[in-house]
Design a protein around this motif. Structure first.
Motif, PDB file in Angstrom:
ATOM      1  N   THR A   1      37.844 -13.851  62.775  1.00  0.00           N
ATOM      2  CA  THR A   1      38.202 -15.047  63.822  1.00  0.00           C
ATOM      3  C   THR A   1      37.657 -16.197  63.544  1.00  0.00           C
ATOM      4  O   THR A   1      37.877 -17.240  64.081  1.00  0.00           O
ATOM      5  CB  THR A   1      38.125 -14.755  65.126  1.00  0.00           C
ATOM      6  OG1 THR A   1      36.575 -14.597  65.407  1.00  0.00           O
ATOM      7  CG2 THR A   1      38.719 -13.369  65.500  1.00  0.00           C
TER       8      THR A   1
ATOM      9  N   GLU B   1      26.905 -17.482  71.130  1.00  0.00           N
ATOM     10  CA  GLU B   1      28.003 -18.202  71.514  1.00  0.00           C
ATOM     11  C   GLU B   1      29.079 -17.422  71.941  1.00  0.00           C
ATOM     12  O   GLU B   1      29.707 -17.496  72.986  1.00  0.00           O
ATOM     13  CB  GLU B   1      28.695 -19.130  70.453  1.00  0.00           C
ATOM     14  CG  GLU B   1      27.491 -20.122  70.196  1.00  0.00           C
ATOM     15  CD  GLU B   1      27.124 -21.216  71.097  1.00  0.00           C
ATOM     16  OE1 GLU B   1      28.267 -21.506  71.726  1.00  0.00           O
ATOM     17  OE2 GLU B   1      26.088 -21.629  71.044  1.00  0.00           O
ATOM     18  N   SER B   2      29.363 -16.214  71.070  1.00  0.00           N
ATOM     19  CA  SER B   2      30.514 -15.235  71.569  1.00  0.00           C
ATOM     20  C   SER B   2      30.070 -13.874  71.279  1.00  0.00           C
ATOM     21  O   SER B   2      28.917 -13.773  70.237  1.00  0.00           O
ATOM     22  CB  SER B   2      31.696 -15.713  70.928  1.00  0.00           C
ATOM     23  OG  SER B   2      31.654 -15.543  69.489  1.00  0.00           O
TER      24      SER B   2
ATOM     25  N   LYS C   1      34.948 -17.291  64.561  1.00  0.00           N
ATOM     26  CA  LYS C   1      34.370 -17.629  65.863  1.00  0.00           C
ATOM     27  C   LYS C   1      32.710 -17.486  65.889  1.00  0.00           C
ATOM     28  O   LYS C   1      32.436 -16.416  65.243  1.00  0.00           O
ATOM     29  CB  LYS C   1      34.575 -16.841  67.099  1.00  0.00           C
ATOM     30  CG  LYS C   1      35.916 -17.246  67.935  1.00  0.00           C
ATOM     31  CD  LYS C   1      36.545 -16.373  68.945  1.00  0.00           C
ATOM     32  CE  LYS C   1      35.731 -16.777  70.180  1.00  0.00           C
ATOM     33  NZ  LYS C   1      36.283 -16.292  71.464  1.00  0.00           N
ATOM     34  N   THR C   2      31.977 -18.358  65.940  1.00  0.00           N
ATOM     35  CA  THR C   2      30.605 -18.342  66.176  1.00  0.00           C
ATOM     36  C   THR C   2      29.904 -17.314  66.974  1.00  0.00           C
ATOM     37  O   THR C   2      30.221 -17.380  68.201  1.00  0.00           O
ATOM     38  CB  THR C   2      29.660 -19.609  66.347  1.00  0.00           C
ATOM     39  OG1 THR C   2      30.201 -20.642  65.476  1.00  0.00           O
ATOM     40  CG2 THR C   2      28.410 -19.540  66.510  1.00  0.00           C
TER      41      THR C   2
ATOM     42  N   ARG D   1      28.822 -15.525  62.213  1.00  0.00           N
ATOM     43  CA  ARG D   1      30.084 -15.701  62.711  1.00  0.00           C
ATOM     44  C   ARG D   1      30.827 -14.412  62.692  1.00  0.00           C
ATOM     45  O   ARG D   1      30.732 -13.765  61.581  1.00  0.00           O
ATOM     46  CB  ARG D   1      30.929 -16.990  62.225  1.00  0.00           C
ATOM     47  CG  ARG D   1      31.546 -16.783  60.635  1.00  0.00           C
ATOM     48  CD  ARG D   1      31.902 -18.273  60.174  1.00  0.00           C
ATOM     49  NE  ARG D   1      32.634 -18.023  58.876  1.00  0.00           N
ATOM     50  CZ  ARG D   1      32.918 -18.933  58.074  1.00  0.00           C
ATOM     51  NH1 ARG D   1      33.046 -20.137  58.708  1.00  0.00           N
ATOM     52  NH2 ARG D   1      33.284 -18.704  56.930  1.00  0.00           N
TER      53      ARG D   1
END
Length: 137
Positions: free
Chosen positions: A91, A57-58, A93-94, A87
């Protein structure tokens, strides 16, 4: 999902774009998921049978701390299926999600599948007791 461990992204973990190399992430996921399954089934005689969908994802970059969330999806007679979410610690974020990671208990001599004797209900109760003993609940 319980986030059980963390890793620091180091220079040796990076790809050409200076982001976490996907192969390294998969190595970490397999190891973290195996440790989780070993603890759940209380045996280290497990092999990875299958890793299902993997979604990146990121990116994670050098110096990022990534954490691994794991959860039991299903328990079979000889197998356990887990999900692993990676993650960014700061953050949230995944970075990556690996779903349907299947481990099978095997006989140490024959390497053939053998029953582990656990149920999903027993594992839920075991986890709750473990969390109580660690004062997490």
């Amino acid at each position: 999902m319980r986030f059980l461990s963390r890793r620091l992204v180091m220079p040796n973990d990076l790809n050409y774009a200076n982001a976490l190399f996907g192969g390294r992430a998969l190595e970490w996921i397999d190891e973290e998921a195996a440790i989780y399954a070993i603890c759940q089934l209380e045996t280290n005689c497990l092999v990875t049978k299958h890793i299902g969908e993997i979604s990146f994802e990121s990116p994670a970059t050098q110096g990022d701390i990534v954490e691994f969330g794991l959860a039991t999806k299903k328990v079979g007679k000889t197998s356990i299926t887990v999900t692993c979410l990676v993650r960014n610690k700061a953050t949230k974020k995944t970075i990556c999600l690996a779903d349907d990671i299947v481990f099978v208990r095997v006989d140490p001599d024959t390497k053939l599948p053998v029953p582990h004797g656990k149920t999903i209900e027993a594992l839920v109760a075991q986890t709750q007791e473990e969390m109580k003993s660690l004062n997490i609940l």
